[in-house]
Design an enzyme around this catalytic site. Structure first.
Site, PDB file in Angstrom:
ATOM      1  N   ARG A  38      12.674  57.867  69.085  1.00 26.67           N
ATOM      2  CA  ARG A  38      12.295  57.058  68.158  1.00 26.67           C
ATOM      3  C   ARG A  38      11.824  55.965  69.574  1.00 26.67           C
ATOM      4  NH1 ARG A  38      14.769  53.555  65.075  1.00 26.67           N
ATOM      5  NH2 ARG A  38      16.451  54.832  63.809  1.00 26.67           N
ATOM      6  N   GLY A  42      19.640  54.771  70.629  1.00 23.14           N
ATOM      7  CA  GLY A  42      20.691  53.548  70.144  1.00 23.14           C
ATOM      8  C   GLY A  42      21.098  53.845  68.357  1.00 23.14           C
ATOM      9  N   CYS A  45      21.250  52.094  64.314  1.00 26.65           N
ATOM     10  CA  CYS A  45      22.287  50.849  65.456  1.00 26.65           C
ATOM     11  C   CYS A  45      21.794  49.498  66.247  1.00 26.65           C
ATOM     12  CB  CYS A  45      23.922  51.214  65.491  1.00 26.65           C
ATOM     13  SG  CYS A  45      25.062  50.001  66.443  1.00 26.65           S
ATOM     14  N   LYS A  54      22.893  41.712  64.400  1.00 28.77           N
ATOM     15  CA  LYS A  54      24.518  40.238  64.240  1.00 28.77           C
ATOM     16  C   LYS A  54      23.342  39.030  64.855  1.00 28.77           C
ATOM     17  CE  LYS A  54      26.114  42.391  61.637  1.00 28.77           C
ATOM     18  NZ  LYS A  54      25.771  43.646  60.832  1.00 28.77           N
ATOM     19  N   MET A 324      28.880  55.336  56.075  1.00 23.26           N
ATOM     20  CA  MET A 324      27.248  55.026  56.931  1.00 23.26           C
ATOM     21  C   MET A 324      28.068  53.320  57.949  1.00 23.26           C
ATOM     22  SD  MET A 324      24.285  55.674  54.447  1.00 23.26           S
ATOM     23  CE  MET A 324      23.935  57.470  54.585  1.00 23.26           C
ATOM     24  N   HIS A 450      50.079  30.965  69.029  1.00 27.50           N
ATOM     25  CA  HIS A 450      49.983  29.815  68.401  1.00 27.50           C
ATOM     26  C   HIS A 450      49.146  28.858  68.653  1.00 27.50           C
ATOM     27  CE1 HIS A 450      50.429  25.631  65.809  1.00 27.50           C
ATOM     28  NE2 HIS A 450      50.987  25.204  67.010  1.00 27.50           N
TER      29      HIS A 450
HETATM   30  P1  FAD Z   1      21.746  56.896  63.486  1.00 33.01           P
HETATM   31  O1  FAD Z   1      21.684  55.273  63.944  1.00 33.01           O
HETATM   32  O2  FAD Z   1      20.532  56.472  62.181  1.00 33.01           O
HETATM   33  O3  FAD Z   1      20.314  57.706  64.479  1.00 33.01           O
HETATM   34  C1  FAD Z   1      20.130  59.108  63.965  1.00 33.01           C
HETATM   35  C2  FAD Z   1      18.684  58.808  65.555  1.00 33.01           C
HETATM   36  O4  FAD Z   1      18.287  60.958  64.939  1.00 33.01           O
HETATM   37  C3  FAD Z   1      17.846  58.105  65.298  1.00 33.01           C
HETATM   38  O5  FAD Z   1      17.397  57.278  66.105  1.00 33.01           O
HETATM   39  C4  FAD Z   1      16.439  58.991  65.321  1.00 33.01           C
HETATM   40  O6  FAD Z   1      15.389  58.673  65.444  1.00 33.01           O
HETATM   41  C5  FAD Z   1      17.083  60.544  65.388  1.00 33.01           C
HETATM   42  N1  FAD Z   1      16.544  61.430  65.145  1.00 33.01           N
HETATM   43  C6  FAD Z   1      16.122  61.546  63.797  1.00 33.01           C
HETATM   44  N2  FAD Z   1      15.711  63.276  63.638  1.00 33.01           N
HETATM   45  C7  FAD Z   1      15.343  63.609  64.367  1.00 33.01           C
HETATM   46  C8  FAD Z   1      14.783  64.581  65.056  1.00 33.01           C
HETATM   47  N3  FAD Z   1      14.442  65.418  64.500  1.00 33.01           N
HETATM   48  N4  FAD Z   1      14.744  64.638  66.325  1.00 33.01           N
HETATM   49  C9  FAD Z   1      15.173  64.096  67.243  1.00 33.01           C
HETATM   50  N5  FAD Z   1      15.194  62.579  66.275  1.00 33.01           N
HETATM   51  C10 FAD Z   1      15.895  62.737  65.555  1.00 33.01           C
HETATM   52  N6  FAD Z   1      26.733  50.104  61.330  1.00 33.01           N
HETATM   53  C11 FAD Z   1      28.643  49.424  61.813  1.00 33.01           C
HETATM   54  O7  FAD Z   1      29.581  49.594  61.419  1.00 33.01           O
HETATM   55  N7  FAD Z   1      28.219  48.310  61.522  1.00 33.01           N
HETATM   56  C12 FAD Z   1      27.091  47.140  61.569  1.00 33.01           C
HETATM   57  O8  FAD Z   1      27.358  46.302  61.800  1.00 33.01           O
HETATM   58  C13 FAD Z   1      25.933  47.390  60.802  1.00 33.01           C
HETATM   59  N8  FAD Z   1      25.180  46.775  60.792  1.00 33.01           N
HETATM   60  C14 FAD Z   1      24.059  47.484  60.005  1.00 33.01           C
HETATM   61  C15 FAD Z   1      23.056  47.057  59.692  1.00 33.01           C
HETATM   62  C16 FAD Z   1      21.677  47.266  59.249  1.00 33.01           C
HETATM   63  C17 FAD Z   1      20.493  46.514  59.036  1.00 33.01           C
HETATM   64  C18 FAD Z   1      21.550  48.668  58.238  1.00 33.01           C
HETATM   65  C19 FAD Z   1      20.729  49.411  58.053  1.00 33.01           C
HETATM   66  C20 FAD Z   1      22.986  49.781  59.265  1.00 33.01           C
HETATM   67  C21 FAD Z   1      23.802  49.208  60.115  1.00 33.01           C
HETATM   68  N9  FAD Z   1      24.908  49.371  60.192  1.00 33.01           N
HETATM   69  C22 FAD Z   1      26.267  49.379  60.523  1.00 33.01           C
HETATM   70  C23 FAD Z   1      25.022  51.366  60.238  1.00 33.01           C
HETATM   71  C24 FAD Z   1      24.450  51.892  61.277  1.00 33.01           C
HETATM   72  O9  FAD Z   1      23.570  51.889  61.997  1.00 33.01           O
HETATM   73  C25 FAD Z   1      24.786  53.604  60.866  1.00 33.01           C
HETATM   74  O10 FAD Z   1      26.273  53.325  60.948  1.00 33.01           O
HETATM   75  C26 FAD Z   1      24.620  54.124  62.534  1.00 33.01           C
HETATM   76  O11 FAD Z   1      23.250  53.822  62.981  1.00 33.01           O
HETATM   77  C27 FAD Z   1      24.482  55.617  62.024  1.00 33.01           C
HETATM   78  O12 FAD Z   1      24.356  56.326  62.961  1.00 33.01           O
HETATM   79  P2  FAD Z   1      24.046  57.779  63.012  1.00 33.01           P
HETATM   80  O13 FAD Z   1      23.875  58.071  64.285  1.00 33.01           O
HETATM   81  O14 FAD Z   1      24.578  59.036  62.711  1.00 33.01           O
HETATM   82  O15 FAD Z   1      22.624  57.450  63.059  1.00 33.01           O
HETATM   83  P1  NAI Z   2      25.198  49.437  49.986  1.00 34.92           P
HETATM   84  O1  NAI Z   2      25.849  50.217  49.659  1.00 34.92           O
HETATM   85  O2  NAI Z   2      26.241  48.619  50.986  1.00 34.92           O
HETATM   86  O3  NAI Z   2      24.561  48.319  48.860  1.00 34.92           O
HETATM   87  C1  NAI Z   2      24.396  48.347  47.907  1.00 34.92           C
HETATM   88  C2  NAI Z   2      23.797  47.275  46.326  1.00 34.92           C
HETATM   89  O4  NAI Z   2      22.743  47.741  45.589  1.00 34.92           O
HETATM   90  C3  NAI Z   2      25.469  48.044  45.233  1.00 34.92           C
HETATM   91  O5  NAI Z   2      26.104  47.004  45.564  1.00 34.92           O
HETATM   92  C4  NAI Z   2      24.703  48.626  44.668  1.00 34.92           C
HETATM   93  O6  NAI Z   2      25.044  48.820  43.339  1.00 34.92           O
HETATM   94  C5  NAI Z   2      23.125  47.763  44.363  1.00 34.92           C
HETATM   95  N1  NAI Z   2      22.239  48.635  43.589  1.00 34.92           N
HETATM   96  C6  NAI Z   2      21.402  49.792  43.519  1.00 34.92           C
HETATM   97  N2  NAI Z   2      20.620  50.304  43.298  1.00 34.92           N
HETATM   98  C7  NAI Z   2      20.009  49.319  42.406  1.00 34.92           C
HETATM   99  C8  NAI Z   2      19.488  48.591  41.909  1.00 34.92           C
HETATM  100  N3  NAI Z   2      18.512  49.480  40.745  1.00 34.92           N
HETATM  101  N4  NAI Z   2      19.435  46.906  41.035  1.00 34.92           N
HETATM  102  C9  NAI Z   2      20.069  47.083  41.959  1.00 34.92           C
HETATM  103  N5  NAI Z   2      21.462  46.536  42.436  1.00 34.92           N
HETATM  104  C10 NAI Z   2      21.439  47.686  42.287  1.00 34.92           C
HETATM  105  O7  NAI Z   2      24.151  49.452  50.524  1.00 34.92           O
HETATM  106  P2  NAI Z   2      23.330  48.320  51.593  1.00 34.92           P
HETATM  107  O8  NAI Z   2      23.356  47.097  51.172  1.00 34.92           O
HETATM  108  O9  NAI Z   2      21.574  49.239  51.720  1.00 34.92           O
HETATM  109  O10 NAI Z   2      23.727  49.108  52.910  1.00 34.92           O
HETATM  110  C11 NAI Z   2      24.051  50.321  53.599  1.00 34.92           C
HETATM  111  C12 NAI Z   2      24.708  50.670  54.249  1.00 34.92           C
HETATM  112  O11 NAI Z   2      24.877  51.054  55.608  1.00 34.92           O
HETATM  113  C13 NAI Z   2      25.944  50.202  53.513  1.00 34.92           C
HETATM  114  O12 NAI Z   2      26.927  50.901  53.137  1.00 34.92           O
HETATM  115  C14 NAI Z   2      26.903  49.794  55.300  1.00 34.92           C
HETATM  116  O13 NAI Z   2      26.871  51.357  55.808  1.00 34.92           O
HETATM  117  C15 NAI Z   2      25.947  50.281  56.046  1.00 34.92           C
HETATM  118  N6  NAI Z   2      25.934  48.646  56.791  1.00 34.92           N
HETATM  119  C16 NAI Z   2      26.722  48.419  57.349  1.00 34.92           C
HETATM  120  C17 NAI Z   2      27.033  46.891  58.041  1.00 34.92           C
HETATM  121  C18 NAI Z   2      28.070  46.301  58.183  1.00 34.92           C
HETATM  122  O14 NAI Z   2      29.086  46.783  58.755  1.00 34.92           O
HETATM  123  N7  NAI Z   2      28.342  45.365  58.568  1.00 34.92           N
HETATM  124  C19 NAI Z   2      26.073  46.199  57.603  1.00 34.92           C
HETATM  125  C20 NAI Z   2      24.794  46.748  56.729  1.00 34.92           C
HETATM  126  C21 NAI Z   2      24.890  47.923  56.679  1.00 34.92           C
END
Ligand code: FAD
Ligand code: NAI
Length: 471
Positions: A38, A42, A45, A54, A324, A450
């Site tokens: 990428r 990181g 996340c 956040k 996830m 407290h």
């Molecule tokens: P990723 O973070 O997806 O990392 C995988 C990396 O692998 C990527 O950078 C990608 O470019 C790289 N990659 C893929 N294929 C290849 C390849 N072939 N060669 C080289 N590089 C490659 N989780 C929380 O716990 N708290 C939160 O507040 C939270 N907020 C979130 C908010 C949003 C909007 C989203 C989308 C997710 C959020 N998550 C949160 C979920 C969290 O981001 C993921 O669970 C976490 O990033 C997973 O880590 P990972 O390393 O498995 O995957």
């Molecule tokens: P999610 O699985 O949390 O929620 C998806 C929602 O979409 C569900 O309530 C589901 O019933 C609904 N849905 C599915 N298909 C639908 C349809 N066709 N029409 C209407 N509703 C539908 O998935 P989300 O919010 O996309 O997040 C993905 C993951 O990313 C989370 O499960 C979490 O693991 C991670 N994440 C974690 C955060 C955190 O820890 N604070 C913040 C953001 C993401």
């Protein structure tokens, strides 16, 4: 090509799973390389997930609070204006500071950072299409796949990340949409919906199920946060499915109908956020070349020590089983490296907390009431509202409660569910209690300072085995 040096461990993916494993492996003295395509470390996340969301949640909350909740605190302010460009810059500064910090940690721990896309050549060889052009090959005695996940697309709605966005676009809009439709009332939908609602959008969340919050959230808590978010201005259409979308005109039109079939209607929006879940990302990795399988959800199949059927290839994080979540990925990273170097590792999947960073926050760990009922477990419930907590009262922030679920006979804690200010920090105590097999009485007999919000945690525990004092 020159023969590649063989590493002890080659990691594909530099997200939370991959970079933590790389640092841990470096600390353990392994020769390790981490391949990331990428352009920065990181993963989801740090670059487009936890961290930028956040930042926007915190700053939009402050903006919203200054508009709506300071006069009563004795603070008179003049005109409050949104500077979205600056808010996005603040977010970018947090992101780049953290991603560069990991590059520094790589250097400190002797991790080789290879910028490019990796794909399997054979069971020990990964070919890399380098970001700066050209290619290279890296060989590993062991290989760790940590390629993460991506947003699940909504069939029929093409993502352009401007009008029809995933969370990637929702953290980078250049103006506040007048109307936003969120498809999916899970964590992403509610967090990003909150951000844009606070900044002035009219946000409607369309959710297929009868409750918001996504999988895992306790039903009572889900109802409660829905009420609160509705009071803040978000609209909800539950039990509703999106049947079609059309983004060819100026805005976006979304057709919806009752989930079980019924009257259809068309909603208009300037921006539609698709947040219906995420799916493992293994594209271009060449899994088929080495005969590795994914399940029906695209997750790479592994055993309890993260091994694929090729034992020196392991998988962790979003691209395999489990929630996830970044901290889950991090635990697995440490455990996977420990399996490699010490032959044992440990992740307690029953004690992984979840936090939704709305205001108030929602946080939980362990089982919820629906799950306990389904399993036929006999349990007792204790709770304590923040309206009766002195610190919440002084903070003028009293929405929510702490709720304990404990075994009816042994009093062992089975789950903790919090909706309230700072729930995301408070759940750490619940997680520790669960990890150590504590009873609610263990928590109730522990002194809590407290006046703090954590007294609500203690009193909720007290109310489970005896009675709370202040309620
Ligand atoms: P990723 O973070 O997806 O990392 C995988 C990396 O692998 C990527 O950078 C990608 O470019 C790289 N990659 C893929 N294929 C290849 C390849 N072939 N060669 C080289 N590089 C490659 N989780 C929380 O716990 N708290 C939160 O507040 C939270 N907020 C979130 C908010 C949003 C909007 C989203 C989308 C997710 C959020 N998550 C949160 C979920 C969290 O981001 C993921 O669970 C976490 O990033 C997973 O880590 P990972 O390393 O498995 O995957
Ligand atoms: P999610 O699985 O949390 O929620 C998806 C929602 O979409 C569900 O309530 C589901 O019933 C609904 N849905 C599915 N298909 C639908 C349809 N066709 N029409 C209407 N509703 C539908 O998935 P989300 O919010 O996309 O997040 C993905 C993951 O990313 C989370 O499960 C979490 O693991 C991670 N994440 C974690 C955060 C955190 O820890 N604070 C913040 C953001 C993401």
């Amino acid at each position: 090509a020159t023969p590649a040096e063989e590493k002890d461990l080659v990691i594909i993916g530099g997200g939370v799973a991959g970079y933590v494993a790389a640092i841990k492996a470096g600390q353990e003295g392994l020769k390790v390389a981490c391949i990331e395509k990428r352009g920065s470390l990181g993963g989801t996340c740090l670059n487009v997930g936890c961290i930028p969301s956040k930042s926007l949640l915190e700053n939009s909350r402050i903006y919203h609070q200054i508009q709506h909740d300071v006069k009563n605190r004795g603070i008179d302010v003049g005109d409050v204006k949104l500077n979205l460009t600056q808010m996005m810059k603040a977010k970018d500064t947090s992101v780049s500071g953290l991603t560069k910090g990991i590059e520094f940690l790589f250097k400190k721990n002797n991790v080789e950072y290879i910028k490019g896309a990796g794909r399997f050549e054979d069971q020990n060889t990964v070919a890399v299409d380098l970001t700066d052009g050209g290619n290279s090959v890296v060989r590993g005695k062991n290989i760790l796949i940590a390629t993460g996940s991506e947003a699940t697309p909504f069939p029929g709605l093409e993502i352009d990340e401007k009008k029809v966005v995933t969370s990637n676009g929702a953290i980078a809009l250049t103006e506040v949409p007048k109307k936003m439709i969120v498809i999916g009332g899970g964590i992403i939908g509610l967090e990003m919906g909150s951000v844009w609602s606070r900044l002035g959008s009219e946000v409607t969340v369309v959710e297929f199920l009868g409750a918001i919050g996504g999988p895992g959230m306790d039903a009572e808590i889900a109802k409660s946060i829905q009420k609160t978010l509705a009071k803040q201005g978000m609209k909800f259409m539950l039990n509703t499915k999106v049947t079609n979308g059309d983004a060819s005109g100026e805005g976006v039109k979304i057709d919806v109908e009752a989930a079980k079939g019924g009257k259809a209607q068309t909603l208009d929006a300037d921006v539609v956020l698709c947040a219906i879940g995420r799916r493992p990302y293994t594209q271009g990795l060449g899994l088929d070349k080495i005969g590795l399988e994914t399940d029906s959800k695209g997750r790479i199949v592994i055993d309890s020590e993260y091994r694929t059927k090729i034992p020196h290839i392991r998988v962790i994080g979003d691209c395999t089983f489990g929630p996830m979540l970044a901290h889950k990925a991090e635990e697995e990273a440490v455990a996977a490296v420990e399996y490699l170097t010490k032959s044992y590792g440990h992740v307690n999947y029953n004690a992984i907390p979840a936090v939704m960073y709305t205001h108030p926050e929602v946080a939980w760990v362990g089982q919820n009431e629906q799950e306990l009922k389904e399993e036929g477990v006999k349990y007792k419930v204790g709770s304590f509202p923040f309206t009766a907590n002195s610190r919440a009262k002084t903070n003028l922030d009293t929405e929510g409660m702490v709720k304990f679920l404990a075994d009816a006979e042994t009093d062992r804690i089975l789950g903790v569910h919090i909706i309230g200010p700072n729930a995301g920090e408070m759940i750490a105590e619940g997680t520790l209690a669960l990890e150590y097999g504590a009873s609610t009485e263990d928590v109730g007999r522990t002194s809590h300072a407290h006046p703090t919000l954590s007294e609500a945690f203690k009193e909720a525990a007290m109310s489970t085995y005896a009675k709370a004092i202040h309620y």
